[in-house]
Design an enzyme around this catalytic site. Sequence first.
Site: not given
Lengths: 449, 449
Positions: A83, A287, A35, A430, A45
Amino acid sequence: MQNNKLIVIGGDAAGMTAASKVRREQPECEIVVFERGIHTSYSACGMPYYIGGQIESEEQLIARKPEVFRQKQYIDVRTRHEVIEIDPISKRVKVKSLDEENVFWEPWDDLLIATGASPIVPEMENVDAGGIFTLSTLQSGIDVFNFVNEKKPTKAVVVGGGYIGIEMAEAFLDRSMEVTLIDMAPQLMATFDKDMADLIFDYMTEQQVKVLLEEKLVKFEKNPDGSVKTVITDKQSIPADIVILGMGVKPNSELAAQAGIKLGANNAICVNQRLETSAPNIWAAGDCAESFHLITQKQVHIALGTVANKHGLVAGINISGGSARFPGVLGTAITKFNGLEISCTGISEKEAIKLKLDYQVETITSSSPAGYYPGSEKITVKLLVDQATKRILGGQIIGYQGAAKRIDTIATAITAGFTVQQLVDLDLAYAPPFSTVWDPVQIAARKFI
Amino acid sequence: MQNNKLIVIGGDAAGMTAASKVRREQPECEIVVFERGIHTSYSACGMPYYIGGQIESEEQLIARKPEVFRQKQYIDVRTRHEVIEIDPISKRVKVKSLDEENVFWEPWDDLLIATGASPIVPEMENVDAGGIFTLSTLQSGIDVFNFVNEKKPTKAVVVGGGYIGIEMAEAFLDRSMEVTLIDMAPQLMATFDKDMADLIFDYMTEQQVKVLLEEKLVKFEKNPDGSVKTVITDKQSIPADIVILGMGVKPNSELAAQAGIKLGANNAICVNQRLETSAPNIWAAGDCAESFHLITQKQVHIALGTVANKHGLVAGINISGGSARFPGVLGTAITKFNGLEISCTGISEKEAIKLKLDYQVETITSSSPAGYYPGSEKITVKLLVDQATKRILGGQIIGYQGAAKRIDTIATAITAGFTVQQLVDLDLAYAPPFSTVWDPVQIAARKFI
């Protein structure tokens, strides 16, 4: 893969979901995650709400830290490692340690590319000025947060009226700034139809955001200290202390492309439903990768947390020798601006026209909860159906508290291949504090019958 | 029926929905509605919130008044008219005018019985005492409301821990009373499993309702003025100024039975999917009639507004010469007690045991919205699946704001015949203010995989 060595590039949703799944299925397998940032598994988010001051600490956005993966799951997470090359023939990756500045090769039996996506930054004058930000990694969110606290900007400009744009407009309002949002399109929220997007425009305007549509970003001007001074559009000059560029994202697929791996929609990495790329034993998820769209039946690039998590799970199962297929996407999405809730699924009328589909469309305005119940507000539901079969193709909902999550009912009905009659027939819940007796999505469906 | 004469018995949801549909389809047809009360088309479900003081006036609960039906839709609504006999051979009904006290016969070509259901009132000593109420018609709600305003009761006893019971417990708390709820069952909310119902018990207890389970109502004691003084159970005597009996309902099917029309589940009027009774040209709809249950594949009696409205629509279409079938019920229901939201659909574990099904069950606790988002609270989801096919059979949700309406996703998935894998595969809406990245219903579904 049977207890061999897995390398994962990218330590966020897709990568870590896959790594965790492989660990559960293959307790003996070696798993290394590279990473390039310092964080793993965080909620990108959530960043607008963190910047807006609604979430106390960035720590809360982190689902699991690198050391937890290392200690509890024996996943060798190496942060600050980038990487820089994939060798698909010798099955190895070239890695640069960003701290030690050395470069080394690391072999793998399976490789998962989960490099994510990056915000689009236009090439223009002074786009490097201080105070101009994009949002992508957790670090980018922390940078904005710190800038707001330290520099106390009072004038914010948000470029782009998509999800990031409207969420950041809310965040900056919450931090007591004057907020201008510009978009070159004639509407906000490109995934919605204009009639629905206009409701968002009206509400944001009411809430004191200056929304400028059909206005194009041209360049920036800097102060002598290098910080942003003004945003120059094709129509005017707007003073700004802070700018967010929310102009969409592009998949981080260069590494894959350089290794000869096939790219697809929007240059995302081309994958099949098993999340296999064109190269043997190389997988892609999240992504950076394509998804199959259930309505258009085409590969698309949709960068969303829900998709990334599902991708990661499917890739993890398959890498472990199991058999899973990514079920496809409808592009279901939801957000809010202050009290206004916004959601969509399937295709919009705009897309139906582009696809030359024979469709019918109905839009209704009802109330949620029941009209007489305290706090009842307007809810607008737009439904799109195939003209011949009356099967539901898409839905958009705009309303207030409790309105927008109803999109899940429409998404489920679309996935089931339901007609509007079948949506009307559903036994939905409902009670006056929640809904009208016919749920608003059914009121919309009844318009077709 | 082609522009002949329709008589409807009962002017609430099912009856007026059917009458309105027939009017739209058959502009020339004569439509007479006999309603023994003075109100039409009101929301009985809203009454607890009216009594609790959250809704300003009973007028708000009325969707459409008799004079509007008369003037705008040319539907001859005659309130304070009670049908006392059905003659299925000569096709006429005997009607008693409650104001003029005369009795007359009125002929029909089609007859719709929409007589509703009545609260069960146990035969016991002093059950006629002042201050002891049931809730059914709007008038019954107004009576309770007026009693609370005039007599200012301070001690309320609610008998029965079902929907009416917990909603009235909330209403009486809102009117600053001490509230005791008694139920002879070992749990609240019989349609839920005990493990889920226990969460409701805990919450209600926390919120200062004295909930007494496994305690049976025996009789009442009166004050000298005839008003209720105490509720006597098999365990104790509880002082009370006001009592609500929420002990379930029975269908108003005597009139039909006397005319030789076949009764079915729970003595509700037996109907087919077209809502036809056993007698030619006689239809039944709403709380007085049966419904087909999609999971048990049996006829059941479910008295709910959603069902009554669907019944009315289907009957109206068929009476007008169209062709519609009632799609069946899952028993989907929702309510809340103060901040706690409660919903269910399909069958419970309890019912699965009774039906001797091979099932699997999983219960999860997650958060809604995302754990780090302000206002995030616990949400508990219980899912029941068929062991062999992994198809979803039922779901129960208990949580806080925004939690319970998610039951619609489960209801839609059940109707589609989805397995838990298909529920996991759904592209549901996620953003931190609304949900975790895997929606809690999917987190529950993933437990089976």
